[in-house]
Write an enzyme that holds these catalytic residues in place. Structure first.
Site, PDB file in Angstrom:
ATOM      1  N   HIS A 185      37.819  -3.144 -56.750  1.00 53.10           N
ATOM      2  CA  HIS A 185      38.948  -3.784 -57.544  1.00 53.10           C
ATOM      3  C   HIS A 185      40.183  -3.253 -57.122  1.00 53.10           C
ATOM      4  O   HIS A 185      40.137  -2.061 -57.012  1.00 53.10           O
ATOM      5  CB  HIS A 185      38.644  -3.637 -59.175  1.00 53.10           C
ATOM      6  CG  HIS A 185      39.307  -4.514 -59.929  1.00 53.10           C
ATOM      7  ND1 HIS A 185      40.702  -4.177 -60.307  1.00 53.10           N
ATOM      8  CD2 HIS A 185      39.226  -5.658 -60.357  1.00 53.10           C
ATOM      9  CE1 HIS A 185      41.057  -5.223 -61.309  1.00 53.10           C
ATOM     10  NE2 HIS A 185      39.998  -6.121 -61.054  1.00 53.10           N
ATOM     11  N   ASP A 200      32.763  -9.972 -61.567  1.00 55.05           N
ATOM     12  CA  ASP A 200      31.687 -10.914 -60.873  1.00 55.05           C
ATOM     13  C   ASP A 200      30.656 -10.615 -60.422  1.00 55.05           C
ATOM     14  O   ASP A 200      29.786 -11.267 -59.970  1.00 55.05           O
ATOM     15  CB  ASP A 200      32.785 -11.322 -59.663  1.00 55.05           C
ATOM     16  CG  ASP A 200      34.011 -11.873 -60.161  1.00 55.05           C
ATOM     17  OD1 ASP A 200      35.271 -11.772 -59.691  1.00 55.05           O
ATOM     18  OD2 ASP A 200      34.064 -12.897 -60.814  1.00 55.05           O
TER      19      ASP A 200
HETATM   20  C1  SDX Z   1      38.733 -10.456 -59.713  1.00 53.84           C
HETATM   21  O1  SDX Z   1      43.062  -8.409 -59.986  1.00 53.84           O
HETATM   22  C2  SDX Z   1      42.280  -8.596 -60.844  1.00 53.84           C
HETATM   23  O2  SDX Z   1      42.272  -8.090 -62.198  1.00 53.84           O
HETATM   24  C3  SDX Z   1      41.200  -9.657 -60.365  1.00 53.84           C
HETATM   25  C4  SDX Z   1      40.180  -9.871 -61.738  1.00 53.84           C
HETATM   26  C5  SDX Z   1      40.671 -10.506 -63.003  1.00 53.84           C
HETATM   27  O3  SDX Z   1      39.951 -10.334 -64.050  1.00 53.84           O
HETATM   28  O4  SDX Z   1      41.680 -11.469 -62.764  1.00 53.84           O
HETATM   29  O5  SDX Z   1      39.460  -8.707 -62.085  1.00 53.84           O
HETATM   30  C6  SDX Z   1      39.032 -10.731 -61.089  1.00 53.84           C
HETATM   31  O6  SDX Z   1      39.336 -10.962 -58.709  1.00 53.84           O
HETATM   32  C7  SDX Z   1      37.715  -9.258 -59.366  1.00 53.84           C
HETATM   33  C8  SDX Z   1      37.637  -9.051 -57.879  1.00 53.84           C
HETATM   34  C9  SDX Z   1      36.545 -10.011 -57.309  1.00 53.84           C
HETATM   35  N1  SDX Z   1      36.501  -9.849 -55.800  1.00 53.84           N
HETATM   36  C10 SDX Z   1      35.434  -9.255 -55.135  1.00 53.84           C
HETATM   37  O7  SDX Z   1      34.443  -8.808 -55.836  1.00 53.84           O
HETATM   38  C11 SDX Z   1      35.522  -9.419 -53.721  1.00 53.84           C
HETATM   39  C12 SDX Z   1      35.157  -7.991 -53.073  1.00 53.84           C
HETATM   40  N2  SDX Z   1      35.992  -7.060 -53.471  1.00 53.84           N
HETATM   41  C13 SDX Z   1      37.012  -6.824 -52.182  1.00 53.84           C
HETATM   42  O8  SDX Z   1      37.442  -7.931 -51.623  1.00 53.84           O
HETATM   43  C14 SDX Z   1      38.327  -6.094 -52.953  1.00 53.84           C
HETATM   44  O9  SDX Z   1      37.647  -4.868 -53.410  1.00 53.84           O
HETATM   45  C15 SDX Z   1      39.263  -6.295 -53.689  1.00 53.84           C
HETATM   46  C16 SDX Z   1      39.875  -7.626 -53.363  1.00 53.84           C
HETATM   47  C17 SDX Z   1      38.708  -6.736 -55.173  1.00 53.84           C
HETATM   48  C18 SDX Z   1      40.304  -5.217 -53.934  1.00 53.84           C
HETATM   49  O10 SDX Z   1      40.841  -5.072 -52.687  1.00 53.84           O
HETATM   50  P1  SDX Z   1      42.146  -4.271 -52.498  1.00 53.84           P
HETATM   51  O11 SDX Z   1      42.703  -3.344 -53.774  1.00 53.84           O
HETATM   52  O12 SDX Z   1      43.034  -4.770 -51.566  1.00 53.84           O
HETATM   53  O13 SDX Z   1      41.371  -2.732 -51.794  1.00 53.84           O
HETATM   54  P2  SDX Z   1      41.258  -2.808 -50.037  1.00 53.84           P
HETATM   55  O14 SDX Z   1      40.682  -4.060 -49.745  1.00 53.84           O
HETATM   56  O15 SDX Z   1      42.273  -2.106 -49.648  1.00 53.84           O
HETATM   57  O16 SDX Z   1      39.648  -1.778 -50.103  1.00 53.84           O
HETATM   58  C19 SDX Z   1      39.878  -0.322 -50.130  1.00 53.84           C
HETATM   59  C20 SDX Z   1      38.971   0.224 -49.320  1.00 53.84           C
HETATM   60  C21 SDX Z   1      38.801  -0.652 -47.874  1.00 53.84           C
HETATM   61  O17 SDX Z   1      38.241   0.529 -47.103  1.00 53.84           O
HETATM   62  P3  SDX Z   1      39.173   1.119 -45.847  1.00 53.84           P
HETATM   63  O18 SDX Z   1      40.141   0.271 -45.343  1.00 53.84           O
HETATM   64  O19 SDX Z   1      39.822   2.052 -46.946  1.00 53.84           O
HETATM   65  O20 SDX Z   1      38.077   2.054 -45.205  1.00 53.84           O
HETATM   66  O21 SDX Z   1      37.451  -0.306 -49.654  1.00 53.84           O
HETATM   67  C22 SDX Z   1      36.998  -1.077 -49.026  1.00 53.84           C
HETATM   68  C23 SDX Z   1      37.920  -1.734 -47.847  1.00 53.84           C
HETATM   69  O22 SDX Z   1      37.437  -2.384 -46.812  1.00 53.84           O
HETATM   70  N3  SDX Z   1      36.408  -2.244 -49.930  1.00 53.84           N
HETATM   71  C24 SDX Z   1      35.152  -2.832 -49.613  1.00 53.84           C
HETATM   72  C25 SDX Z   1      35.160  -3.754 -50.817  1.00 53.84           C
HETATM   73  N4  SDX Z   1      36.215  -3.722 -51.588  1.00 53.84           N
HETATM   74  C26 SDX Z   1      37.068  -2.883 -51.011  1.00 53.84           C
HETATM   75  N5  SDX Z   1      34.179  -2.788 -48.879  1.00 53.84           N
HETATM   76  C27 SDX Z   1      32.834  -3.347 -49.076  1.00 53.84           C
HETATM   77  N6  SDX Z   1      32.971  -4.137 -50.197  1.00 53.84           N
HETATM   78  C28 SDX Z   1      33.611  -4.385 -50.946  1.00 53.84           C
HETATM   79  N7  SDX Z   1      33.562  -5.356 -51.973  1.00 53.84           N
END
Ligand code: SDX
Length: 436
Positions: free
Chosen positions: A313, A371
């Site tokens: 998140h 989720d």
């Molecule tokens: C919702 O914003 C809100 O409040 C949203 C929400 C709401 O109520 O409105 O809470 C609802 O959208 C919840 C989130 C649902 N999405 C997912 O579950 C999809 C999977 N999650 C990721 O796509 C990600 O965690 C995000 C999009 C939710 C957040 O992404 P960020 O903040 O841009 O973080 P990032 O992608 O930069 O990740 C940081 C690191 C990265 O690794 P490095 O480059 O540092 O090595 O963490 C890794 C990412 O690759 N990472 C994951 C991951 N999420 C982040 N690796 C594996 N699986 C994951 N789910």
């Protein structure tokens, strides 16, 4: 917001004169540096793609402490709201800033209930879609189409128009989501029943048929209502920011909410619940818990492009409090339906356990988000996977409206118009085609 005693000074290593920037404090949470005059004073922009360090507005609606894993709607902890209140009370709280008393709740619920039907013409929009159209494609169209029926309430600057369109949207979203489902099933639409609760009415419109009486299961009804409460609002997330930016042009509330529906559909946002369930089903099909280790290795391999959906998140760097409550709801519903041994729930719990002990996730502070479990409980209730995000949109509509109305009521609001760092071609002349 209150002017802080502290101020920020921006200085430049090339000797350009430094500038002082005022700072403001909220009631809780990070202070902000006011950069509104930065461009005027320096000719430069800030640069923050994805808005990782940017407060787009001031708001009094929802507060999130990502480090603590805390979520407050108008100051009330989500744990207390999910346990002691229902969705109608939560809607009243988000829209008007306070929890209603019994009379206030009855009045608000009645005003919502009186708007649950949609114009009979709405059904003809659905006929234009294929039966296998994704429900979010249908919802994006239907919600925007509402603005074609309510010319009496499309002036976003008119408080009475905002009030009536808020009630209409909250009341009609369940009807539209259920219509999208019935259309995909080839079943007749079920009209709203005003003697049912908001959640009970949604379940009736989804699962009843004209052929027999449908009795709402109170445990499922309570679980459905809690799912709505948990999804109602969440600060300046992507879809809420979309609604604010869209509404800032002065467009009508129905169009602004339709933009929020479109944004929520994405798998990185509200579409994650559908993506998470599909992920769990894929793992289950290819070996279940025995395959989890292999799957996790894929997730940790950047080149695989595989993410653990329902995890991570932008704000929560601790457990999403909604995920905990959703897990509890999962257990209650599965027990009520005699599905305690639901393999997907066991698989999700195993994935969570492994992830929370694995350094890849721990070092990146990746925890389950709202989720991760919501799909399992919706699937147990009988809601098909491709309807999960539609349910999320139904619940989030009140938050979108509350945020939109707060923006419009803010005397400081202007149309949102970000700038850019231009990296394209400098001015050049067009050559005749023979010389290109
Ligand atoms: C919702 O914003 C809100 O409040 C949203 C929400 C709401 O109520 O409105 O809470 C609802 O959208 C919840 C989130 C649902 N999405 C997912 O579950 C999809 C999977 N999650 C990721 O796509 C990600 O965690 C995000 C999009 C939710 C957040 O992404 P960020 O903040 O841009 O973080 P990032 O992608 O930069 O990740 C940081 C690191 C990265 O690794 P490095 O480059 O540092 O090595 O963490 C890794 C990412 O690759 N990472 C994951 C991951 N999420 C982040 N690796 C594996 N699986 C994951 N789910």
């Amino acid at each position: 917001m209150k002017l802080a005693d502290n101020k920020a000074t921006l200085s430049f290593s090339d000797g350009k004169p430094s500038i002082d920037l005022p700072m403001y404090q909220g009631t809780v949470g990070p202070d902000v540096i006011d950069i509104r005059k930065l461009y005027g004073q320096t000719g430069m922009f800030t640069y923050d793609p994805g808005f990782l360090s940017t407060a787009s507005c001031q708001s009094a609606i929802t507060y999130i402490d990502g480090d603590k894993g805390e979520l407050l709607y108008r100051g009330y902890p989500i744990e207390q709201l999910a346990t002691n209140c229902d969705f109608m009370e939560t809607c009243h709280l988000l829209l008007y800033g306070n929890l209603p008393d019994a009379a206030g709740k009855e009045d608000f619920t009645k005003r919502v209930t009186n708007h649950t039907m949609v114009n009979e013409q709405m059904q003809f929009f659905l006929r234009g879609f294929r039966r296998d159209a994704h429900p979010m494609a249908i919802m994006t169209g239907l919600v925007g189409a509402l603005s074609a029926f309510y010319h009496d309430s499309t002036d976003i600057n008119n408080p009475q128009h905002r009030e009536i369109s808020a009630l209409r949207l909250i009341a009609k979203m369940p009807t539209l989501v259920a219509m999208a489902y019935k259309y995909s099933m080839g079943q007749p639409y079920m009209y709203p029943k005003n003697n049912l609760s908001y959640a009970g009415n949604f379940m009736h419109m989804m699962f009843a048929t004209p052929c027999e009486e449908y009795v709402v299961n109170p445990v499922i009804e309570r679980a459905m209502d809690r799912i709505f409460v948990l999804h109602a609002d969440h600060e300046q997330n992507a879809s809420t920011s979309t609604v604010r930016l869209c509404g800032s042009s002065g467009t009508n509330p129905f169009a602004a909410i339709a933009a929020g529906v479109a944004c929520l559909w994405g798998p990185a946002h509200g579409g994650a619940n559908e993506a998470c369930l599909n992920m769990l089903e894929d793992i289950q099909k290819t070996g279940g818990i025995a395959k989890v280790g292999e799957f996790m290795e894929q997730v940790k391999d950047k080149n695989s492009g595989v993410k653990l959906m329902g995890f991570g998140h932008r704000v929560y760097k601790n457990y999403d409090p909604r995920a905990k409550l959703m897990q509890e709801t999962c257990k209650e519903v599965l027990a009520a339906l005699g599905l305690e041994n639901d393999p997907l729930f066991k698989l999700a719990m195993a994935l969570e356990k492994i992830a929370l002990e694995d350094d890849y996730f721990v070092s990146r502070k990746l925890y389950p988000n709202v989720d991760f479990y919501s799909g399992i409980v919706q699937r147990a209730i009988g809601i098909p996977v491709n309807m999960f995000t539609g349910v999320f949109a139904l619940a989030r509509t009140v938050g979108w409206i509350a945020q939109l109305n707060e923006m419009i009521s803010d005397p400081e609001y202007k149309i949102g118009r970000p700038r850019q760092l231009f990296t394209g071609s400098v001015k050049r002349d067009v050559l005749p085609i023979s010389q290109r």
